[in-house]
Each structure stands twice: as structure tokens, then as C-alpha cells.
Design a protein around this motif. Structure first.
Motif, PDB file in Angstrom:
ATOM      1  N   UNK A  79     -11.107  63.952 -68.782  1.00 12.99           N
ATOM      2  CA  UNK A  79     -10.698  63.861 -70.185  1.00 12.99           C
ATOM      3  C   UNK A  79     -11.778  63.158 -71.000  1.00 12.99           C
ATOM      4  N   UNK A  80     -12.075  63.729 -72.153  1.00 13.41           N
ATOM      5  CA  UNK A  80     -13.068  63.132 -73.056  1.00 13.41           C
ATOM      6  C   UNK A  80     -12.404  62.358 -74.189  1.00 13.41           C
ATOM      7  N   UNK A  81     -11.174  62.742 -74.522  1.00 11.30           N
ATOM      8  CA  UNK A  81     -10.446  62.012 -75.560  1.00 11.30           C
ATOM      9  C   UNK A  81      -9.081  61.612 -75.028  1.00 11.30           C
ATOM     10  N   UNK A  82      -8.570  60.545 -75.565  1.00 13.14           N
ATOM     11  CA  UNK A  82      -7.244  60.074 -75.179  1.00 13.14           C
ATOM     12  C   UNK A  82      -6.198  61.124 -75.520  1.00 13.14           C
ATOM     13  N   UNK A  83      -6.329  61.749 -76.676  1.00 13.67           N
ATOM     14  CA  UNK A  83      -5.345  62.761 -77.079  1.00 13.67           C
ATOM     15  C   UNK A  83      -5.354  63.960 -76.132  1.00 13.67           C
ATOM     16  N   UNK A  84      -6.525  64.328 -75.585  1.00  8.57           N
ATOM     17  CA  UNK A  84      -6.573  65.416 -74.595  1.00  8.57           C
ATOM     18  C   UNK A  84      -5.717  65.058 -73.379  1.00  8.57           C
ATOM     19  N   UNK A  85      -5.881  63.824 -72.891  1.00  8.01           N
ATOM     20  CA  UNK A  85      -5.054  63.409 -71.759  1.00  8.01           C
ATOM     21  C   UNK A  85      -3.588  63.396 -72.133  1.00  8.01           C
ATOM     22  N   UNK A  86      -3.255  62.767 -73.260  1.00 11.51           N
ATOM     23  CA  UNK A  86      -1.850  62.624 -73.642  1.00 11.51           C
ATOM     24  C   UNK A  86      -1.170  63.975 -73.812  1.00 11.51           C
ATOM     25  N   UNK A  87      -1.851  64.944 -74.385  1.00 15.04           N
ATOM     26  CA  UNK A  87      -1.265  66.280 -74.539  1.00 15.04           C
ATOM     27  C   UNK A  87      -1.002  66.899 -73.168  1.00 15.04           C
ATOM     28  N   UNK A  88      -1.966  66.762 -72.262  1.00 16.67           N
ATOM     29  CA  UNK A  88      -1.791  67.305 -70.915  1.00 16.67           C
ATOM     30  C   UNK A  88      -0.698  66.545 -70.167  1.00 16.67           C
ATOM     31  N   UNK A  89      -0.697  65.221 -70.281  1.00 14.40           N
ATOM     32  CA  UNK A  89       0.316  64.410 -69.586  1.00 14.40           C
ATOM     33  C   UNK A  89       1.722  64.766 -70.054  1.00 14.40           C
ATOM     34  N   UNK A  90       1.892  64.962 -71.352  1.00 16.04           N
ATOM     35  CA  UNK A  90       3.226  65.303 -71.863  1.00 16.04           C
ATOM     36  C   UNK A  90       3.735  66.591 -71.214  1.00 16.04           C
ATOM     37  N   UNK A  91       2.859  67.571 -71.041  1.00 11.83           N
ATOM     38  CA  UNK A  91       3.252  68.823 -70.379  1.00 11.83           C
ATOM     39  C   UNK A  91       3.581  68.586 -68.910  1.00 11.83           C
ATOM     40  N   UNK A  92       2.703  67.878 -68.230  1.00 11.27           N
ATOM     41  CA  UNK A  92       2.891  67.635 -66.797  1.00 11.27           C
ATOM     42  C   UNK A  92       4.115  66.766 -66.526  1.00 11.27           C
ATOM     43  N   UNK A  93       4.312  65.735 -67.305  1.00 10.21           N
ATOM     44  CA  UNK A  93       5.472  64.872 -67.072  1.00 10.21           C
ATOM     45  C   UNK A  93       6.769  65.608 -67.398  1.00 10.21           C
ATOM     46  N   UNK A  94       6.730  66.507 -68.372  1.00  5.49           N
ATOM     47  CA  UNK A  94       7.926  67.317 -68.659  1.00  5.49           C
ATOM     48  C   UNK A  94       8.268  68.196 -67.460  1.00  5.49           C
ATOM     49  N   UNK A  95       7.250  68.737 -66.786  1.00  5.03           N
ATOM     50  CA  UNK A  95       7.511  69.544 -65.590  1.00  5.03           C
ATOM     51  C   UNK A  95       8.052  68.684 -64.454  1.00  5.03           C
ATOM     52  N   UNK A  96       7.527  67.476 -64.324  1.00  3.94           N
ATOM     53  CA  UNK A  96       8.036  66.571 -63.288  1.00  3.94           C
ATOM     54  C   UNK A  96       9.497  66.243 -63.559  1.00  3.94           C
TER      55      UNK A  96
END
Length: 167
Positions: free
Chosen positions: A2-19
Motif C-alpha cells: 500500500x502506498x496510501x492509507x486510504x488504499x489500505x483502508x478501502x481494501x481492508x473494508x472489503x476484506x473485513x466485510x468478507x470475514x
């Protein structure tokens, strides 16, 4: 990485929703499902994902309230799902308050090596994906439905009136 915090947060929100989709399909009876007595149970895997937020982010210095690494596995699926949801949301909030994009390039000691925080976040997502996959196998063995995460699950193909692909 990840290069930006928002890139991680957007991806994390998707992944955590799947979890959470996986966690919400668990039953209390399914938590003891395991392949062998030497392997983690379905409940222990779910709890491992939950407390890993505290453990891995603790190495980065991020401060937030979360289910603590080393705490006992709860007795109910709801407790695991609720603890994961609360911990994940608290982690996101703490990152937004405590970190900037530059933080992602800082190094921390992780298990005897120096990793950038970006590497830690990448590993956090991959670790979660790895164990979530293990959980879906145990869920099938326990007779539970499995949500389609990166594509339709068997039941979802059927609901679409399509045959389950063999390849």
C-alpha cells in the motif's frame, strides 16, 4: 503493498466485510469443527483472526481497543463476530487518527525482521485471507453454507440457475 492509507483502508473494508460474512454464518455448534485434534477448531481460527488485529498492529505502535491476543476463545459465534467487528472498526479509526501516508514507509521490528508498516498491512490482509480459506473448508465439513467471497459459492450458482463449474 500500500502506498496510501486510504488504499489500505478501502481494501481492508472489503476484506473485513468478507470475514464478517464468514463469521456470521458460523453456529455455536460449528465452533468445535476441526480436521484433526492437532489442528485449530473453526472457533479458534475465527478468534485467531480477531486477536491478530491487536497482535500485529501492536508491533506497529498503533493504539486502539481490541480483543487482546492471548485471551480465551469465546463460547459463541456471535461473540467472535462482534469482537472482530468492534476491533476492526477501532483499528480503522485509530489509523485515521494516528497515521498518515508517510507512516506506511516507516519500519518496525516484526518477528525479528524490519518491515515497513505497508508490509505489515499487506501481511495482515494475506494472513486473514489464508485463515478465512481454512475456515470455509471447516464450514463445509460442519454442514454450513459458505458465502461466495471472490466469486459465487455452490449455493449461489444454484440460486442463479447455473450449474456449478467443474473447472
Amino acid at each position: 503493498m500500500y502506498r496510501t492509507l486510504e488504499d489500505f483502508l478501502a481494501h481492508w473494508r472489503q476484506e473485513s466485510a468478507m470475514t464478517l460474512q464468514v463469521f456470521e454464518m458460523l453456529t455455536d455448534e460449528s465452533l468445535d469443527q476441526q480436521i484433526t485434534s492437532q489442528n485449530r477448531t473453526l472457533g479458534r481460527l475465527g478468534w485467531h483472526l480477531t486477536v491478530t488485529l491487536d497482535e500485529m498492529m501492536g508491533h506497529t505502535g498503533l493504539k486502539f481497543e481490541a480483543a487482546r491476543f492471548g485471551s480465551p476463545v469465546p463460547n459463541t459465534a456471535k461473540e467472535i463476530a462482534d469482537a472482530y467487528r468492534v476491533s476492526s472498526e477501532a483499528m480503522i479509526k485509530a489509523m485515521q487518527e494516528q497515521w498518515t501516508d508517510a507512516t506506511l514507509q516507516e519500519e518496525r521490528n516484526m518477528y525479528g525482521d524490519n518491515w515497513t508498516i505497508s508490509q505489515v498491512l499487506t501481511t495482515l490482509v494475506l494472513h486473514q485471507t489464508h485463515h478465512r480459506g481454512q475456515m470455509t473448508v471447516l464450514m463445509r465439513q460442519a454442514g454450513l453454507k459458505v458465502p461466495g467471497l471472490y466469486g459465487p459459492a455452490m449455493e449461489e450458482w444454484a440460486a442463479m440457475g447455473a450449474p456449478v463449474p467443474e473447472v
